[in-house]
Design an enzyme around this catalytic site. Structure first.
Site, PDB file in Angstrom:
ATOM      1  N   TYR A   1     -10.571   3.055   0.673  1.00 57.07           N
ATOM      2  CA  TYR A   1     -10.545   1.827  -0.124  1.00 57.07           C
ATOM      3  C   TYR A   1     -11.331   2.014  -1.419  1.00 57.07           C
ATOM      4  O   TYR A   1     -10.844   1.734  -2.515  1.00 57.07           O
ATOM      5  CB  TYR A   1     -11.120   0.662   0.690  1.00 57.07           C
ATOM      6  CG  TYR A   1     -11.107  -0.656  -0.037  1.00 57.07           C
ATOM      7  CD1 TYR A   1      -9.920  -1.170  -0.568  1.00 57.07           C
ATOM      8  CD2 TYR A   1     -12.272  -1.391  -0.209  1.00 57.07           C
ATOM      9  CE1 TYR A   1      -9.915  -2.374  -1.242  1.00 57.07           C
ATOM     10  CE2 TYR A   1     -12.268  -2.602  -0.872  1.00 57.07           C
ATOM     11  CZ  TYR A   1     -11.090  -3.088  -1.393  1.00 57.07           C
ATOM     12  OH  TYR A   1     -11.082  -4.277  -2.057  1.00 57.07           O
TER      13      TYR A   1
ATOM     14  N   LYS B   1      -9.565   2.013  -5.072  1.00 54.82           N
ATOM     15  CA  LYS B   1      -9.907   1.036  -6.111  1.00 54.82           C
ATOM     16  C   LYS B   1     -10.484   1.731  -7.351  1.00 54.82           C
ATOM     17  O   LYS B   1     -10.278   1.277  -8.472  1.00 54.82           O
ATOM     18  CB  LYS B   1     -10.879  -0.028  -5.580  1.00 54.82           C
ATOM     19  CG  LYS B   1     -10.278  -0.959  -4.546  1.00 54.82           C
ATOM     20  CD  LYS B   1      -9.026  -1.701  -4.999  1.00 54.82           C
ATOM     21  CE  LYS B   1      -9.310  -2.880  -5.901  1.00 54.82           C
ATOM     22  NZ  LYS B   1      -8.070  -3.711  -6.129  1.00 54.82           N
TER      23      LYS B   1
END
Ligand code: UDP
Length: 324
Positions: A149, A153
């Site tokens: 994650y 991002k």
């Protein structure tokens, strides 16, 4: 303004939708309802300036059709929540990386300004006293699903920034630090709704690890107006801007505050990370924002206390929004 909100049926997206409708925008929500829900939009379901489109940001044709004729997009659609990412890292990587690429391409083609919702996760294991926007990213192994994650991002931000610079697309990136509030679900691990729900049901409050890890929670009603102000701030163009809460609190004392505030008989139970998330899990020990830039650009000054946040989340869990 004619505004598209990807992920507009999600937790933050639905609050943003309400906010922009009340300030006069025409709002088109694009959401695949994977983690969001039309229930989140119940209060504005019949609003004449709201259009709801069910679909994915991975569907480039639908995305282009949806974004055409609009002035700006708030790109909030993402696979979020540690639980979801750990359970299905491939899905998280696809939605987060390809989704952002698709949004940037459609923004260029149809001439929309972009606000990209990013996350404090991009700083990874950096435990600085105050994380400023130029602080280093310190990530664990690329093969640990937990870090996908943070990795995705970070790539999202880099991609959006490079794209916006090359093709002259207005862009602001906002790094959200543990935004919480009504409609956030505990299903994907988020600690405040999870612990509040447990306290209300009289179940043990599950504190992961040793409970000494800290966060700075920010309330959605403080964050949403700042998102809009940043989207409308020319000096924020091509910048990444932190938005976080002011008070650092350990998860153990959060649990204690929740139990006492809600008069709950629930005990607090320590759960090892491996049991909570599976083997090899690494947490962020500390995550404290430096909000100076947001303060300077748009006067960001979060107001909600942790007690208010607990009360609002508890009310929302006790009185669910009406089903449609
Ligand atoms: N956490 C916890 N109990 C829970 C859910 C989460 O102790 O039931 C912990 C989690 O391990 C982390 C912190 O609370 O240290 C914040 O977790 P969350 O998933 O809300 O946000 P993030 O990890 O992205 O900061």
């Amino acid at each position: 303004m004619r505004t598209v909100i990807t992920g507009g049926a999600g937790f933050i997206g639905s609050h943003l939708t309400e906010h922009l409708l009340s300030s006069g925008d025409e709002v088109t929500v694009l959401d695949d309802l994977s983690t969001g829900s039309v229930d989140n939009l119940a209060a504005v379901a019949d609003h004449p300036r709201l259009t709801f489109v069910e679909g994915s940001i991975l569907d480039t044709e639908l995305l282009g059709e949806t974004m055409a004729g609009h002035d700006r997009v708030f790109h909030l659609a993402a696979a979020v929540g540690v639980r979801l990412i750990v359970d299905d890292p491939l899905h998280g990587l696809r939605v987060n990386i390809h989704g952002t690429e698709n949004v940037m391409e459609a923004a260029r083609e149809h001439r929309l300004a972009v606000l990209l919702a990013s996350t404090s996760e991009v700083y990874g294991k950096n435990t600085a006293d105050r994380l400023a926007e130029d602080s280093d990213r310190i990530l664990g192994s690329a093969l640990l699903s937990r870090w996908t994650y943070a990795g995705a991002k970070g790539i999202d931000e880099a991609f959006a920034h490079a794209y916006a610079t090359r093709y002259d697309v207005p862009l602001v990136i906002v790094r959200l630090f543990n935004t919480v509030g009504p409609r956030q679900t505990g299903r994907y691990g988020m600690v405040v709704p999870n612990l509040v729900g447990q306290a209300l049901r009289g179940e043990p409050l599950t504190v992961f690890g040793d409970g000494q890890q800290t966060r700075c929670f920010s309330f959605v009603a403080d964050v949403v107006p700042a998102l809009v102000a940043l989207a409308e701030c020319p000096a924020a163009d091509k910048l990444a801007v932190n938005l976080g809460g002011l008070t650092e609190i350990s998860i153990m004392s959060l649990a204690a505050r929740i139990a006492s505030r809600l008069d709950s008989p629930s005990p607090i139970t320590l759960v090892p990370y491996a049991e909570a998330y599976g083997p090899g899990y690494e947490d962020m020990r500390r995550r404290v924002p430096d909000n100076t830039l947001a303060g300077r650009l748009v006067g960001f000054a979060p107001r909600a206390t942790i007690e208010e946040i607990i009360d609002r989340v508890a009310e929302a869990i006790a009185v669910p929004a009406p089903a449609r």
